[in-house]
Scaffold this motif. Sequence first.
Motif, PDB file in Angstrom:
ATOM      1  N   LEU A   1     -12.412   1.284  -3.057  1.00 13.81           N
ATOM      2  CA  LEU A   1     -11.429   1.270  -2.343  1.00 13.81           C
ATOM      3  C   LEU A   1     -10.993   2.666  -1.966  1.00 13.81           C
ATOM      4  O   LEU A   1     -10.725   3.388  -2.673  1.00 13.81           O
ATOM      5  CB  LEU A   1     -10.258   0.451  -2.728  1.00 13.81           C
ATOM      6  CG  LEU A   1     -10.501  -1.024  -3.225  1.00 13.81           C
ATOM      7  CD1 LEU A   1      -9.189  -1.872  -3.475  1.00 13.81           C
ATOM      8  CD2 LEU A   1     -11.087  -1.819  -1.967  1.00 13.81           C
TER       9      LEU A   1
ATOM     10  N   GLU B   1      -5.962  -1.689   1.845  1.00 11.73           N
ATOM     11  CA  GLU B   1      -6.952  -2.746   1.092  1.00 11.73           C
ATOM     12  C   GLU B   1      -6.573  -3.084   0.194  1.00 11.73           C
ATOM     13  O   GLU B   1      -6.884  -4.475  -0.415  1.00 11.73           O
ATOM     14  CB  GLU B   1      -8.269  -1.740   0.984  1.00 11.73           C
ATOM     15  CG  GLU B   1      -9.190  -1.404   2.254  1.00 11.73           C
ATOM     16  CD  GLU B   1      -9.981  -0.547   2.061  1.00 11.73           C
ATOM     17  OE1 GLU B   1     -11.290  -1.084   2.086  1.00 11.73           O
ATOM     18  OE2 GLU B   1      -9.932   0.713   1.500  1.00 11.73           O
ATOM     19  N   THR B   2      -5.661  -2.539  -0.668  1.00 14.10           N
ATOM     20  CA  THR B   2      -5.248  -3.130  -2.011  1.00 14.10           C
ATOM     21  C   THR B   2      -4.532  -4.710  -1.951  1.00 14.10           C
ATOM     22  O   THR B   2      -4.284  -5.152  -2.839  1.00 14.10           O
ATOM     23  CB  THR B   2      -4.303  -2.046  -2.966  1.00 14.10           C
ATOM     24  OG1 THR B   2      -3.095  -2.017  -2.223  1.00 14.10           O
ATOM     25  CG2 THR B   2      -4.952  -0.644  -2.929  1.00 14.10           C
TER      26      THR B   2
ATOM     27  N   VAL C   1     -11.950   1.304  -7.809  1.00 17.25           N
ATOM     28  CA  VAL C   1     -11.736   2.715  -7.257  1.00 17.25           C
ATOM     29  C   VAL C   1     -12.449   3.799  -7.996  1.00 17.25           C
ATOM     30  O   VAL C   1     -12.808   3.607  -9.182  1.00 17.25           O
ATOM     31  CB  VAL C   1      -9.952   2.882  -7.396  1.00 17.25           C
ATOM     32  CG1 VAL C   1      -9.708   3.028  -9.010  1.00 17.25           C
ATOM     33  CG2 VAL C   1      -9.521   4.182  -6.535  1.00 17.25           C
TER      34      VAL C   1
ATOM     35  N   LEU D   1      -3.478   3.259  -4.580  1.00 16.61           N
ATOM     36  CA  LEU D   1      -4.565   3.414  -5.248  1.00 16.61           C
ATOM     37  C   LEU D   1      -4.073   3.138  -6.953  1.00 16.61           C
ATOM     38  O   LEU D   1      -4.463   2.254  -7.452  1.00 16.61           O
ATOM     39  CB  LEU D   1      -5.587   4.136  -4.980  1.00 16.61           C
ATOM     40  CG  LEU D   1      -6.145   4.076  -3.658  1.00 16.61           C
ATOM     41  CD1 LEU D   1      -7.297   5.250  -3.382  1.00 16.61           C
ATOM     42  CD2 LEU D   1      -7.197   2.472  -3.383  1.00 16.61           C
TER      43      LEU D   1
ATOM     44  N   ALA E   1      -2.107   0.041  -7.377  1.00 14.38           N
ATOM     45  CA  ALA E   1      -2.926  -1.160  -7.603  1.00 14.38           C
ATOM     46  C   ALA E   1      -3.730  -0.876  -9.046  1.00 14.38           C
ATOM     47  O   ALA E   1      -4.043  -2.072  -9.467  1.00 14.38           O
ATOM     48  CB  ALA E   1      -3.708  -1.396  -6.278  1.00 14.38           C
TER      49      ALA E   1
ATOM     50  N   ARG F   1      -4.268  -5.325  -9.532  1.00 11.87           N
ATOM     51  CA  ARG F   1      -5.204  -5.581  -8.171  1.00 11.87           C
ATOM     52  C   ARG F   1      -6.323  -4.914  -8.227  1.00 11.87           C
ATOM     53  O   ARG F   1      -7.660  -5.241  -7.639  1.00 11.87           O
ATOM     54  CB  ARG F   1      -4.482  -5.190  -7.174  1.00 11.87           C
ATOM     55  CG  ARG F   1      -3.406  -6.114  -6.874  1.00 11.87           C
ATOM     56  CD  ARG F   1      -2.469  -5.742  -5.642  1.00 11.87           C
ATOM     57  NE  ARG F   1      -1.467  -4.603  -6.088  1.00 11.87           N
ATOM     58  CZ  ARG F   1      -1.148  -3.666  -5.385  1.00 11.87           C
ATOM     59  NH1 ARG F   1      -1.175  -3.825  -3.793  1.00 11.87           N
ATOM     60  NH2 ARG F   1      -0.351  -2.702  -5.717  1.00 11.87           N
ATOM     61  N   ILE F   2      -6.674  -3.532  -8.789  1.00  8.59           N
ATOM     62  CA  ILE F   2      -8.004  -2.769  -8.873  1.00  8.59           C
ATOM     63  C   ILE F   2      -8.512  -2.943 -10.325  1.00  8.59           C
ATOM     64  O   ILE F   2      -7.783  -2.893 -11.300  1.00  8.59           O
ATOM     65  CB  ILE F   2      -7.849  -1.396  -8.488  1.00  8.59           C
ATOM     66  CG1 ILE F   2      -7.578  -1.297  -6.981  1.00  8.59           C
ATOM     67  CG2 ILE F   2      -9.064  -0.631  -8.889  1.00  8.59           C
ATOM     68  CD1 ILE F   2      -7.246   0.114  -6.362  1.00  8.59           C
TER      69      ILE F   2
END
Length: 444
Positions: A236, A241-242, A260, A294, A297, A302-303
Amino acid sequence: MKTLIKNATIVNENQLFKNDLLIEDDLISIIENNISEEGVDKIIDAEGKFLLPGVIDDQVHFREPGLTHKGDIESESRAAIAGGVTSYIEQPNTAPNAVTQELLEEKYKIAAEKSFANYSFSMGGTNDNLDEVLKTNPKNVAAIKLFLGSSTGNMLVDNPETLEEIFSKVKMPICVHCEDEKTIRENTEKYKAEYSEDIPVKFHHLIRSEEACYLSSSKAVELAKKTGARLHIYHLSTVKETELFRNDIPLKDKKITAEVCVHHLWFTNEDYDTKGTLIKWNPAVKTFADKEGLWKALQDGRIDIIATDHAPHTLEEKDQPYTKCPSGAPLVQHSLVAMLEMHAKRRIRLEKIVEKMCHNPAILFEIEKRGFIREGFKADLVLVDLDSKWTVSKENILYKCGWSPLEGTEFSSKVTHTFVNGHLAYENGKVSEEKHGERLLFDR
């Protein structure tokens, strides 16, 4: 062979605790205080050091077969263990592409002879090889890999019917590179009209734009929800996008997950001015706001994974005009220390680094007996010194291409020891020439 690691601060499963650890042959046999030294072949006093599970990098390009002037399985896996990476999942866009079972197994045969680290190779999907994809054994192959952007030439999968069939029929992780080809092509033509072939690299993130990434990622997520596919989206690069990912259920229950890469957490588009094409990646390094999104997340769940997308090219290849310069850079030797540097700057806890780089890849891909420091698990281990400054330079880079986008960076932490299947593969700057990497197996 028995190896005793004494007085280490172990980082594992969201805990830090001081203990001894005994390795017998290829397994962790005992974790407790004051383990007896009787009958032990080697003792390492790890006082003041931290013991982590070996890093599992779920996305690397080691360039073999066919592109070995850039890197090969031997050279890049050697660099990996020097950086604390004990297992890797390599991608199918070699030459030839690994898009048949025969070609895929050829890569496994090479690694069985040459790899210092544990290995798996993903099977590549195309617009017309579904029969081959469905023959893939989920017990000993990590994933199916699809390129949904123009990053890899003839491996682009852009037929909607084919995609839906793959997503519907494949019962193992489908890993995807998401960028929208049409958007990228239109953006490229716009900048070529003004700059011809020599487009300034500072526009890379506007060509391979947020729109290109989100359009592709959101379509992949929508298709996975429709079909029930097990989808994992690589690298990502945008905050937008997250928003596509959940953090309200455990990783083991997620059907749609995300990764990521170190470079998207480290660089921003402002760095193009000094680093130029050395930091030209696909997807592109984007804005400060994207980088911060990023990080958020990653922290909130989320990531799920931190990886490298390690992709070496020669300096001669990188020193070409924008439209001819390949995207990608080497990172696997420096991913762990880069994250440890972020820990030193109080951006991330040690426990979270271990979660995202060791535990979660093992959970997500269902890797057998790796990714954790547990009795009975494979002894893939890394000792790090959090107070040992050093600077990345050509003299200590192990990549075959001989350069790094992090050259000149001073790190405050150092990998001192790496164990692969109980074998001391790296110690204080020296790589053992014995190879003990094994094919990863999956509990599916």
